[in-house]
Design an enzyme around this catalytic site. Structure first.
Site, short mmCIF file in Angstrom:
data_model
loop_
_atom_site.label_atom_id
_atom_site.label_comp_id
_atom_site.label_asym_id
_atom_site.label_seq_id
_atom_site.Cartn_x
_atom_site.Cartn_y
_atom_site.Cartn_z
N GLU A 71 0.82 -1.23 0.06
CA GLU A 71 -0.22 0.17 0.06
C GLU A 71 0.82 1.07 0.07
O GLU A 71 1.23 1.65 1.03
CB GLU A 71 -0.87 -0.02 1.12
CG GLU A 71 -1.77 1.02 1.31
CD GLU A 71 -2.76 1.36 2.49
OE1 GLU A 71 -3.42 2.17 2.59
OE2 GLU A 71 -2.46 0.53 3.37
N GLU A 101 -11.56 2.14 4.12
CA GLU A 101 -10.76 2.48 5.08
C GLU A 101 -10.82 4.06 5.54
O GLU A 101 -10.01 5.06 5.20
CB GLU A 101 -9.33 2.22 4.83
CG GLU A 101 -8.63 2.26 5.96
CD GLU A 101 -7.05 1.75 5.64
OE1 GLU A 101 -6.38 0.99 6.34
OE2 GLU A 101 -6.57 2.14 4.66
#
Length: 317
Positions: free
Chosen positions: A195, A293
């Site tokens: 990520e 998220e």
């Protein structure tokens, strides 16, 4: 002219009625139609509506039409809770999203070759395999630490007392350790997703920040167990140009995450045109999970309903 005006008014009224019915169904505890894409809430996002029990939150999410769930902290939960959640998700036909296998934001763990630290990483990956099997997960997040930064007061020496490595050597080290991690995951059909994180608002100094950098790492590792987690929130801050960058990285993207900017709340609270972004993903045939998220922009049950409604709007392409 009158007929056109009537049809326009009727269409607008139908839209309002449909949105009202969707909200009413959710508030009354009824089931809503499944979303087109696999948006994945997390524990705590709907606790005011569903209560604190993990399984009750999963049931609530499924009733709203969500088809997946993610839990960054799954690895830290008790085996009992992991088993309980896994059973409930199977019963509810919810797909498990990512959990964090390894994350370091402040130290150059991958960038600097220190065998003791690397052994710790590999042990964490091995432990994550067992968690993944238990909770029926395929993807796990790996954040490889910071860059080997120059100390403010010691010339070309890092804060650990050693010479700062050139960028190319740091990248080579990261690739080497990622290959070892992938070697652990490949036999199990599991995937670590890398990520990229933004430096400007959340994670200054992390090694991985750009989508093209993540793409190059995945190509170098050359493993089905090493792919990209494209977090739309982070990449809007770092580089923007979202749809072209998604297209450029497409063959290495395995997982997505969402959140609007600024604020990192639900779609529609910031500058990102999520209707277009999600529509583009759907058109390309994205079958993976999009982890939600982010936080809720409003408090209480009303704020939780606002999140659901925001995804309904963004999913209406």
């Amino acid at each position: 002219m009158q007929r056109r005006e009537f049809l326009a008014a009727a269409g607008a009224a139908s839209t309002v009625i449909a949105m009202t019915n969707t909200s009413a169904s959710a508030q009354d505890g009824g089931s809503s139609a499944p979303f087109k894409l696999k948006y994945a809430p997390h524990f705590g996002m709907f606790k005011n509506s569903a209560g604190n029990d993990l399984v009750d939150q999963l049931k609530f999410g499924a009733d709203q039409g969500f088809r997946a769930w993610e839990d960054n902290g799954m690895k830290g939960r008790s085996v009992e809770d992991q088993n309980r959640v896994a059973k409930a998700m199977t019963d509810l036909n919810l797909e498990m999203g990512v959990f964090v296998a390894y994350a370091n934001f402040d130290e150059p763990v991958f960038a600097v070759k220190n065998q003791n630290r690397w052994d710790e990483v590999l042990e964490e990956i091995k432990a994550s395999v067992e968690v993944a099997k238990r909770v029926n997960a395929k993807w796990m997040t790996v954040v490889p630490g910071s860059v080997d930064q120059q100390s403010a007061n010691s010339g070309n020496w890092n804060k650990y007392g050693g010479p700062r490595l050139a960028e190319g050597y740091q990248t080579a080290n990261v690739i080497e350790l990622l290959k070892q991690c992938a070697g652990i995951l490949e036999p199990h059909g599991l995937v670590m997703v890398l990520e990229p994180l933004n430096w400007h608002a959340n994670h200054g100094g992390t090694f991985l920040r750009d989508s093209d950098q993540a793409y190059a790492l995945c190509k170098a590792v050359n493993s089905p167990s090493c792919k990209i987690l494209f977090d739309i929130y982070h990449q809007q801050i770092t580089e923007g140009n979202l749809i072209p960058n998604i297209d450029a990285c497409w063959d290495e993207i395995a997982y997505m995450q969402s959140g609007d900017n600024p604020g990192r709340k639900e779609p529609g609270t910031g500058e990102i045109n999520y209707l277009n972004v999600f529509g583009h993903l759907h058109k390309k045939g994205f079958e993976g999970i999009i982890g939600m998220e982010h936080g809720n922009s409003q408090k209480g049950k009303e704020g939780e309903q606002a999140v659901i409604d925001a995804y309904r709007r963004a999913d209406s392409y």
